[in-house]
Design a protein around this motif. Sequence first.
Motif, PDB file in Angstrom:
ATOM      1  N   UNK A  79      -9.430  -2.619   3.125  1.00  0.00           N
ATOM      2  CA  UNK A  79      -9.883  -1.551   1.805  1.00  0.00           C
ATOM      3  C   UNK A  79     -11.311  -1.477   1.789  1.00  0.00           C
ATOM      4  N   UNK A  80     -11.207  -3.076   1.289  1.00  0.00           N
ATOM      5  CA  UNK A  80     -12.646  -4.480   1.107  1.00  0.00           C
ATOM      6  C   UNK A  80     -13.987  -3.737   2.143  1.00  0.00           C
ATOM      7  N   UNK A  81     -13.397  -3.472   3.691  1.00  0.00           N
ATOM      8  CA  UNK A  81     -14.055  -3.075   4.085  1.00  0.00           C
ATOM      9  C   UNK A  81     -14.606  -1.351   3.955  1.00  0.00           C
TER      10      UNK A  81
ATOM     11  N   UNK B  14      -4.308   2.761   5.099  1.00  0.00           N
ATOM     12  CA  UNK B  14      -3.345   2.775   5.577  1.00  0.00           C
ATOM     13  C   UNK B  14      -2.336   2.046   5.206  1.00  0.00           C
ATOM     14  N   UNK B  15      -0.881   1.899   5.498  1.00  0.00           N
ATOM     15  CA  UNK B  15       0.183   1.282   5.297  1.00  0.00           C
ATOM     16  C   UNK B  15       0.383  -0.245   5.702  1.00  0.00           C
ATOM     17  N   UNK B  16       0.053  -0.994   5.487  1.00  0.00           N
ATOM     18  CA  UNK B  16       0.072  -3.006   5.706  1.00  0.00           C
ATOM     19  C   UNK B  16       1.449  -3.346   5.528  1.00  0.00           C
TER      20      UNK B  16
ATOM     21  N   UNK C 227      -0.028   1.450  10.030  1.00  0.00           N
ATOM     22  CA  UNK C 227      -0.077   2.977  10.165  1.00  0.00           C
ATOM     23  C   UNK C 227      -0.879   3.929   8.690  1.00  0.00           C
ATOM     24  N   UNK C 228      -1.532   4.261  10.026  1.00  0.00           N
ATOM     25  CA  UNK C 228      -2.501   5.196   9.597  1.00  0.00           C
ATOM     26  C   UNK C 228      -2.227   6.052   8.477  1.00  0.00           C
TER      27      UNK C 228
ATOM     28  N   UNK D 127       1.260  -1.398  -0.120  1.00  0.00           N
ATOM     29  CA  UNK D 127       0.458  -0.420  -0.107  1.00  0.00           C
ATOM     30  C   UNK D 127       0.639   1.423  -0.067  1.00  0.00           C
ATOM     31  N   UNK D 128       2.040   1.323  -0.565  1.00  0.00           N
ATOM     32  CA  UNK D 128       3.005   1.965  -0.400  1.00  0.00           C
ATOM     33  C   UNK D 128       2.856   3.311  -1.529  1.00  0.00           C
ATOM     34  N   UNK D 129       1.982   2.566  -2.675  1.00  0.00           N
ATOM     35  CA  UNK D 129       1.770   4.077  -3.604  1.00  0.00           C
ATOM     36  C   UNK D 129       0.671   4.128  -3.657  1.00  0.00           C
TER      37      UNK D 129
END
Length: 202
Positions: A148-150, A26-28, A73-74, A19-21
């Motif tokens: 993200x689906x949530x 959040x990034x996981x 991290x949010x 999820x960096x880009x």
Amino acid sequence: MLKNHFYEGLTEAGCDEAGRGCLAGSVYAAAVILPPDYQNGALNDSKQLTEKRRYALREQIERDAVAWAVGVVTPEEIDEINILNASILAMHRALDALKVRPEAVIVDGNRFKPYRDLPSTTIVKGDGKYLSIAAASILAKTYRDDYMNGLAEQFPQYDWKSNKGYPTKKHRDAIRKFGITPFHRKSYNLLGTEELFLDFGE
């Protein structure tokens, strides 16, 4: 065939993030310790696998691993400390949550900050070279996708079910039309242009 470990004879945790880009969410990151002699021919970089395969492998990893954990991290933290620092912090949080203490850490990519006093090594394209990093990439990706689906159910107009927060045309068009959510990363160039700026307010 992916290699089992980098540090011979040490309890080694592999780390990767997802999820960096993305423009939103959040990034996981995940940390995984696999048994010393572990083999699984199906394990690979999560980007090379179908969604169905990733979720099937997640079950195997969680069953077979000596220990595994996920760190988050949010978007607010990302805006505050930047995405590179946030990605590393997510990995540190995953390592903190492991039920078994690693003696060494291997990380996908080329940037990392030392974790406690443990030896650590960054490995470019490590998720296609080492089993524990590949396992971490699968956990980070699938748990982030679940998240993200949530969010997509709360904000269907951004098409997060399909794009998972990445900067697709549909996602950016929705930002132009509907503005941003509390989950968008305000420090990012959300519209992908220099000419257009969003008024984020306070």
